[in-house]
Design a protein around this motif. Structure first.
Motif, PDB file in Angstrom:
ATOM      1  N   TYR A  27     105.887 -33.000  72.633  1.00  0.00           N
ATOM      2  CA  TYR A  27     104.881 -33.858  73.276  1.00  0.00           C
ATOM      3  C   TYR A  27     105.485 -35.214  73.640  1.00  0.00           C
ATOM      4  CZ  TYR A  27     100.867 -30.800  72.277  1.00  0.00           C
ATOM      5  OH  TYR A  27      99.961 -29.763  72.259  1.00  0.00           O
ATOM      6  N   GLU A  74     103.995 -44.666  72.977  1.00  0.00           N
ATOM      7  CA  GLU A  74     104.596 -45.177  74.211  1.00  0.00           C
ATOM      8  C   GLU A  74     106.005 -45.702  73.966  1.00  0.00           C
ATOM      9  OE1 GLU A  74     101.822 -48.049  75.605  1.00  0.00           O
ATOM     10  OE2 GLU A  74     100.502 -46.559  76.552  1.00  0.00           O
ATOM     11  N   GLN A  88      98.686 -45.555  69.964  1.00  0.00           N
ATOM     12  CA  GLN A  88      99.088 -45.501  71.375  1.00  0.00           C
ATOM     13  C   GLN A  88     100.405 -46.238  71.613  1.00  0.00           C
ATOM     14  OE1 GLN A  88      96.107 -46.864  74.104  1.00  0.00           O
ATOM     15  NE2 GLN A  88      97.537 -47.039  75.818  1.00  0.00           N
ATOM     16  N   LYS A 144      99.815 -37.555  75.919  1.00  0.00           N
ATOM     17  CA  LYS A 144      99.992 -38.744  75.080  1.00  0.00           C
ATOM     18  C   LYS A 144      98.964 -38.738  73.938  1.00  0.00           C
ATOM     19  CE  LYS A 144     100.815 -42.405  77.439  1.00  0.00           C
ATOM     20  NZ  LYS A 144     100.641 -43.629  78.261  1.00  0.00           N
ATOM     21  N   ALA A 149     108.363 -42.726  73.373  1.00  0.00           N
ATOM     22  CA  ALA A 149     108.642 -42.061  74.645  1.00  0.00           C
ATOM     23  C   ALA A 149     109.581 -42.896  75.501  1.00  0.00           C
ATOM     24  CB  ALA A 149     107.335 -41.793  75.397  1.00  0.00           C
ATOM     25  N   SER A 202     105.243 -40.486  82.073  1.00  0.00           N
ATOM     26  CA  SER A 202     104.571 -41.497  81.259  1.00  0.00           C
ATOM     27  C   SER A 202     103.073 -41.597  81.511  1.00  0.00           C
ATOM     28  CB  SER A 202     105.212 -42.868  81.510  1.00  0.00           C
ATOM     29  OG  SER A 202     105.134 -43.209  82.882  1.00  0.00           O
ATOM     30  N   TRP A 227     100.993 -39.089  81.755  1.00  0.00           N
ATOM     31  CA  TRP A 227     100.320 -37.863  81.329  1.00  0.00           C
ATOM     32  C   TRP A 227      99.442 -38.207  80.119  1.00  0.00           C
ATOM     33  CZ3 TRP A 227     103.292 -32.560  81.184  1.00  0.00           C
ATOM     34  CH2 TRP A 227     102.369 -31.518  81.235  1.00  0.00           C
ATOM     35  N   TYR A 244     105.726 -29.071  77.714  1.00  0.00           N
ATOM     36  CA  TYR A 244     104.316 -29.035  77.309  1.00  0.00           C
ATOM     37  C   TYR A 244     103.948 -27.647  76.771  1.00  0.00           C
ATOM     38  CZ  TYR A 244      99.252 -28.956  77.602  1.00  0.00           C
ATOM     39  OH  TYR A 244      97.928 -28.808  77.309  1.00  0.00           O
ATOM     40  N   VAL A 285     105.905 -37.036  77.335  1.00  0.00           N
ATOM     41  CA  VAL A 285     105.488 -38.387  77.705  1.00  0.00           C
ATOM     42  C   VAL A 285     106.672 -39.175  78.246  1.00  0.00           C
ATOM     43  CG1 VAL A 285     104.455 -40.526  76.879  1.00  0.00           C
ATOM     44  CG2 VAL A 285     103.622 -38.340  76.018  1.00  0.00           C
TER      45      VAL A 285
END
Length: 760
Positions: A308, A102, A98, A322, A105, A316, A318, A289, A312
């Motif tokens: 993808y 993040e 994760q 993610k 992104a 952010s 979504w 997407y 994100v």
């Protein structure tokens, strides 16, 4: 960097494999955790590295903590090394990646925001970078878009609230959204008679005239949606093709066809549609997407990951996207160790900890897979369709040194004109079914514009003429049968007949609701495109209202009964001319009109009383009960008529004031007559007194200053209203110019009625 990344509430999600393992220092780990919370990720990474170096066997959880700290600190290549070490010990789960997703992104987002600042001034669509697509859609809907489906109005239907939607949207479940956002009622759709609503004739004609091509496209689109809903996919796709032939640059239309193609497993064509959407709207998350989904369906995993991640970056929050990126990354890390197809890109990984691991095989794999483009492609790659603007592309420099590579060069999207792989060709549709779109075959794409522009040569004020007054619409309202009129024109027609003036459909229910809300779409179109004509029309209306509000030159006269100052006068209005008169008195703001009794020769008497409206209650059939009260007397100077009701030029009457001895005599007379009136009223039977009180109220108190009111004491008018006198006798007393004369006349009447009806 985002606060969610800099200062996470929980700086790690990874448990240590062996928290009590020899070499692990709980105190140092606590310091590292505190450093993460404080945003000092380099310090945290150093502590984790020192702890790992002291272990006999590598701890997977500690590796992941180190990887997260390195990622948060922007050291992506080093972070990948640590992730690979952890993956070598045990396959990475999606939730363990994760932080990496993040951070990537966020890096893309930051890079794009920096690049957008270097664009020339005026690139408004790009400067709205990384906003929510739903918010952007709502903010940029133009006049002719349905607020429910966000598309061009099709079979536009105007509701009593004044808003206009597609008829199909109102008939679907979306009606509940309409009720919550705009309707000024809590009624259900059935009570609102949604099923019986008709298309707005004026708006429908204008849309077909002004946006003919898009209107046709929308019809084909809806036909395709209907077939799709019936799972008739083979016949649905030609409908979408025809729609796109009409309007090749509607992103929502391209998105729907791409989604249909995905359902049909036609991934290559879905990718083409997604490419087109990304060029038209580079920062639309939905486009990326769909593109990611198509890439994944075509087994182009690395490219799917790229899209993808960009999704994100754009949006952010979504979560689902993610998670998809995390799943792909998890699979890619696993492939480093189990996929023989990537063996050529792998470097041997040490079994134990290493003081410095060079950029991992995963990094090499990503570089190799993301740059498998046409031979001879420049090292300066464009950022794909996600940054297409006016035929230009942002250039991201790609580092030759893999060990110092950053995020912007790690995930460099492929160029727009990608050479399709052999696998993708397997998904090509039959040529008869899916033709090349005009927008794909052209060299340059039109920039996306939210606002529909009406061709100036098609603007004609005659399209907005009321069929009743033959003038430009003023305060346009639309009936449930779909016809539009000026509000005042329609009300006058409904005064005479509860049917639509054009189609004769019964409008009793509409009339009962007093639904006089302006049709906002037509009003806004007039304000935007016919502002001069509308200003002139408004000027004419205001002049008419000014003339109607002059309560000296042309006072509306209600010919009915006697009315007196300060005395309530309830009225039951049912005649069309008086409906109009009452409505105008309310519209002008005066809320006043004159009341006179009839006269066989002149039409109405020469004296009367001005009434002020206190309340109006309307009935479904158009009748109304009007609560009024007398305010002043007047004398008629001339008689007239307007639109069927009487009018008059008047002057107001006031009692002549007296002084000295005359005033003394007046006060004595005033007290004497009041006492006489009180004695008469007291002598009446109880049931009669109750009727009088219920209708006129109690006898007003005696005034200390009888001349304080220009029309004299209120009790005089109350007594005159309840005394058993004919209208002509009451009119004579009403017209008297002095209080003395009026008191004398009242005394005579009291003497007469007292003798005729002695006390009990």
């Amino acid at each position: 960097m985002d606060s969610a990344i800099q200062n996470p509430t929980e700086h790690y999600v990874h448990d240590l494999s062996n928290p009590t393992a020899p070499g692990l220092c709980a105190e140092m780990l606590g310091v590292a955790d505190e450093a993460c919370r404080a945003g000092d990720f380099d310090l945290a990474a150093e502590i984790y590295s020192s702890q790992l170096a002291e272990l006999e066997h590598t701890d997977r959880g500690l590796c992941l903590r180190k990887a997260d700290a390195l990622a948060r600190g922007g050291r992506i290549a080093d972070a990948l090394d640590s992730y690979c070490i952890a993956a070598n010990l045990q396959a990475l789960r999606p939730n363990e990646l994760q932080v990496l997703v993040e951070v990537i992104a966020h890096t893309i987002r930051t890079k794009e925001q920096c690049d957008s600042k270097t664009l020339s001034v005026g690139s408004n669509s790009e400067n709205r970078c990384f906003e929510s697509d739903e918010l952007e859609e709502e903010q940029n809907l133009d006049l002719f878009s349905c607020r429910l489906c966000k598309c061009l109005l099709t079979e536009p239907t105007s509701l009593v609230c004044g808003h206009t939607f597609c008829k199909r949207c109102l008939e679907d479940d979306l009606t509940k959204e309409c009720r919550s956002c705009c309707l000024k009622t809590n009624k259900t759709p059935r009570e609102l008679n949604v099923d019986g609503l008709r298309v707005n004739v004026i708006v429908s004609g204008l849309i077909d005239k002004w946006f003919n091509s898009e209107s046709k496209a929308r019809r084909y689109w809806l036909e395709g949606e209907f077939l799709w809903k019936k799972q008739n996919l083979s016949n649905a796709i030609p409908k979408f093709n025809k729609a796109i032939e009409q309007e090749p640059s509607i992103c929502w239309l391209l998105a729907r066809r791409a989604e249909l193609l995905l359902e049909m497993k036609n991934f290559s064509q879905a990718i083409k549609d997604a490419d087109t959407m990304c060029q038209l709207r580079p920062l639309w998350p939905k486009a990326h997407y769909i593109k990611a989904t198509a890439f994944r369906g075509a087994s182009r995993i690395e490219e799917a990951l790229q899209e993808y991640l960009f999704c994100v970056a754009l949006k952010s929050d979504w979560i689902a996207v993610k998670l998809e990126a995390q799943k792909i990354l998890s699979h890619m890390f696993s492939s480093v160790f189990v996929n023989e197809g990537l063996a050529t890109f792998l470097q041997p990984l040490p079994a134990g900890p290493s003081p410095r691991i060079k950029p991992s095989s995963l990094l090499s794999s990503l570089h190799s897979s993301l740059h498998r483009d046409e031979a001879g492609c420049s090292k300066e790659q464009t950022l794909g369709s996600s940054n297409f603007k006016d035929g230009k592309s942002y250039i991201l420099q790609r580092s030759e040194n893999v060990s110092s590579v950053g995020l912007s060069s790690l995930f460099v999207p492929p160029v727009l004109k990608r050479k399709w792989t052999e696998d993708a060709k397997d998904f090509e549709p039959p040529s008869k079914q899916l033709k090349e779109d005009k927008v794909n075959s052209s060299k340059t794409l039109p920039t996306f514009s939210w606002e529909r522009q009406v061709p100036s040569q098609l603007l004609d004020s005659a399209d907005f003429e009321c069929s009743l007054c033959m003038r430009l619409f003023y305060e346009p309202v639309t009936t449930p049968c779909g016809h539009t009129f000026c509000l005042k024109c329609l009300e006058r027609c409904l005064d005479h007949n509860p049917n639509c003036p054009l189609c004769k459909e019964n409008l009793s229910e509409y009339l009962a609701t007093r639904a006089d809300n302006i049709t906002l779409l037509i009003e806004e179109v007039l304000q935007r495109y016919f502002c001069d004509e509308l200003a002139e029309r408004r000027k004419v209306h205001e002049e008419e209202m000014k003339e109607l509000s002059n309560l000296n030159q042309e006072v509306p006269i209600f010919v009915c009964t006697m009315a007196f100052p300060t005395i309530p006068c309830p009225l039951h209005v049912f005649e069309p001319r008086y409906r109009l008169m009452i409505r105008r008195s309310m519209e002008t703001g005066t809320k006043q009109f004159g009341m006179c009794i009839a006269d066989e020769l002149k039409g109405f008497a020469d004296h009367g009383c001005m009434l002020e409206v206190r309340d109006v209650k309307f009935f479904p059939d158009g009748r109304s009960v009007v609560d009024t009260i007398g305010i002043a007397r007047f004398k008629v100077l001339s008689h007239g008529q307007r639109d069927g009701y009487h009018t008059a030029k008047i002057e107001y009457l006031e009692d002549k004031k007296v002084e000295g001895e005359e005033l003394t005599e007046l006060l004595k007379l005033h007290d004497s007559v009041y006492d006489q009136a009180m004695a008469w009223f007291t002598s009446l039977k109880d049931d009669m007194k109750s009727q009088i009180i219920s209708h006129f109220g109690q006898l007003p108190a005696k005034d200390s200053d009888p001349q304080g009111n220009p029309s004299g004491p209120a009790w005089c008018w109350w007594l005159l209203a309840v005394l058993p006198l004919e209208n002509k006798a009451q009119l004579t007393i009403l017209a008297m110019a002095t209080l003395t004369d009026r008191l004398i006349a009242i005394r005579r009447v009291l003497i007469f009625v007292t003798r005729k009806h002695p006390r009990r």
